[in-house]
Design an enzyme around this catalytic site. Structure first.
Site, mmCIF file in Angstrom:
data_model
loop_
_atom_site.group_PDB
_atom_site.id
_atom_site.type_symbol
_atom_site.label_atom_id
_atom_site.label_comp_id
_atom_site.label_asym_id
_atom_site.label_seq_id
_atom_site.Cartn_x
_atom_site.Cartn_y
_atom_site.Cartn_z
ATOM 1 C CB SER A 75 52.984 11.432 21.502
ATOM 2 O OG SER A 75 52.809 12.289 22.597
ATOM 3 C CG ASP B 137 56.083 19.000 20.572
ATOM 4 O OD1 ASP B 137 55.348 19.199 21.556
ATOM 5 O OD2 ASP B 137 56.339 17.859 20.135
ATOM 6 C CG HIS C 281 52.926 16.786 20.267
ATOM 7 N ND1 HIS C 281 54.124 16.219 20.606
ATOM 8 C CD2 HIS C 281 51.971 15.911 20.688
ATOM 9 C CE1 HIS C 281 53.915 15.068 21.228
ATOM 10 N NE2 HIS C 281 52.609 14.850 21.275
#
Length: 329
Positions: free
Chosen positions: A165, A261, A291
């Site tokens: 991320s 996501d 995610h």
């Protein structure tokens, strides 16, 4: 790419359900002051960092870099030599949350599966540390590692960057910084787990994969970006949002992308840019994943597959071995 939250992998659905249940012990996340939100996140995520491989050694050190001090955690697996390849890992959390503790098992998994030393960085979080404070410190540490790695048993010729991320973003941004000062030779390859490379999330992706039941939706993602950036102008800065960068000359990149996501949009677009600009890139979309799905490694075969694919990529470029993850353009 089409779909909705009903298409989640069953194990990932269970992962989300368990976290939702654990959150019942806390007030609504959005109502919590930042320090309490961080504490709550650490507690909810604690169960997912337990277990996993034992290390021959795990130590922490405070390193003084040209940009200031940084705490690091070094995982050395069993069966490696005195000067081993190294992976510098940058945890996710929207530049705002998470820690070395929330990602401890993941770092140990990479160490054991790839046969290398993993160094986790306790980089400063936002909004206290706005762009580019964390990036400055990570870049300075990478330079320190190249010059001083032997004192912690690192082969300075075999160093990779990785993150999930926000950590995927910071890994690429660090490479861009190093390239632009003529030191990109330090980094052999980059692994990104559902990295976010732009602050923009389209209406289409929010409609398909966002909303109140998503593990992250557009409103939450934009809050994290607002924490990190100094203002709207930073969204076009290539070091903040690498989707806008000149990517020529970057080392091989592996993009692990979760299908369901909202952040996948920027990873997919970033993958296209890497291809267009001639960078060696492998992309793999994990169907039914959302995610943060790799955190579910204790219950999810899909998460283990993603970790092993990443470890194989690292072995190929740092240790030696086969890499057969398929490119999905």
């Amino acid at each position: 790419m089409t779909g909705d939250l009903a298409r989640l992998d069953p194990d990932i659905r269970r992962f989300l359900a368990i976290m939702k249940q654990d959150w019942q012990a806390f007030p609504d996340f959005d109502s919590l002051p930042l320090n309490e939100a961080r504490s709550a996140v650490e507690q909810v995520r604690a169960r997912w960092s337990k277990g996993g491989p034992d290390m021959a050694e795990t130590i922490e050190r405070d390193i003084r870099t040209a940009a200031g001090p940084i705490r690091i955690r070094i995982h050395r697996p069993h069966g490696i030599g005195l000067e081993a390849p190294a992976l510098v890992y940058l945890h996710g959390g929207g530049f705002t949350l998470f820690s070395l503790d929330t990602h401890d098992r993941l770092m140990r998994e990479y160490a054991a599966r790839a046969g290398l030393i993993v160094i986790g960085l306790d980089y400063p979080l936002s909004p206290e540390a706005k762009f580019p404070v964390a990036l400055d410190l990570i870049t300075a540490f990478t330079l320190w590692l190249a010059d001083n790695g032997r004192e912690i048993g690192i082969d300075r010729e075999r160093i990779a960057l990785a993150g999930d991320s926000a950590g995927g973003n910071l890994s690429i941004a660090t490479c861009l910084r190093l390239r632009d000062i003529g030191r990109l030779d330090i980094v052999t390859c980059v692994l990104s787990n559902y990295g976010g490379f732009s602050s923009h999330i389209s209406d289409e992706f929010e409609a398909m994969y966002g909303g109140p039941d998503a593990i992250i939706n557009r409103a939450e993602a934009l809050t994290y970006w607002a924490n990190y950036l100094n203002g709207p102008g930073d969204a076009k800065d290539p070091y903040a949002c690498p989707l806008h960068a000149d990517l020529h000359g970057l080392p091989p990149v592996f993009l692990i992308i979760a299908e369901i996501d909202v952040v996948a949009e920027s990873s997919l677009l970033f993958g296209r840019e890497l291809v267009r600009q001639g960078v060696e890139v492998t992309q793999k979309v994990f169907r039914g994943a959302t995610h943060s799905f790799i955190e579910a490694m204790s219950i999810s075969a899909l998460a283990i597959e993603a970790i092993e694919d990443g470890a194989r990529f690292l072995r190929t470029h740092l240790v030696g071995g086969s890499h057969d993850a398929k490119r999905l353009d």
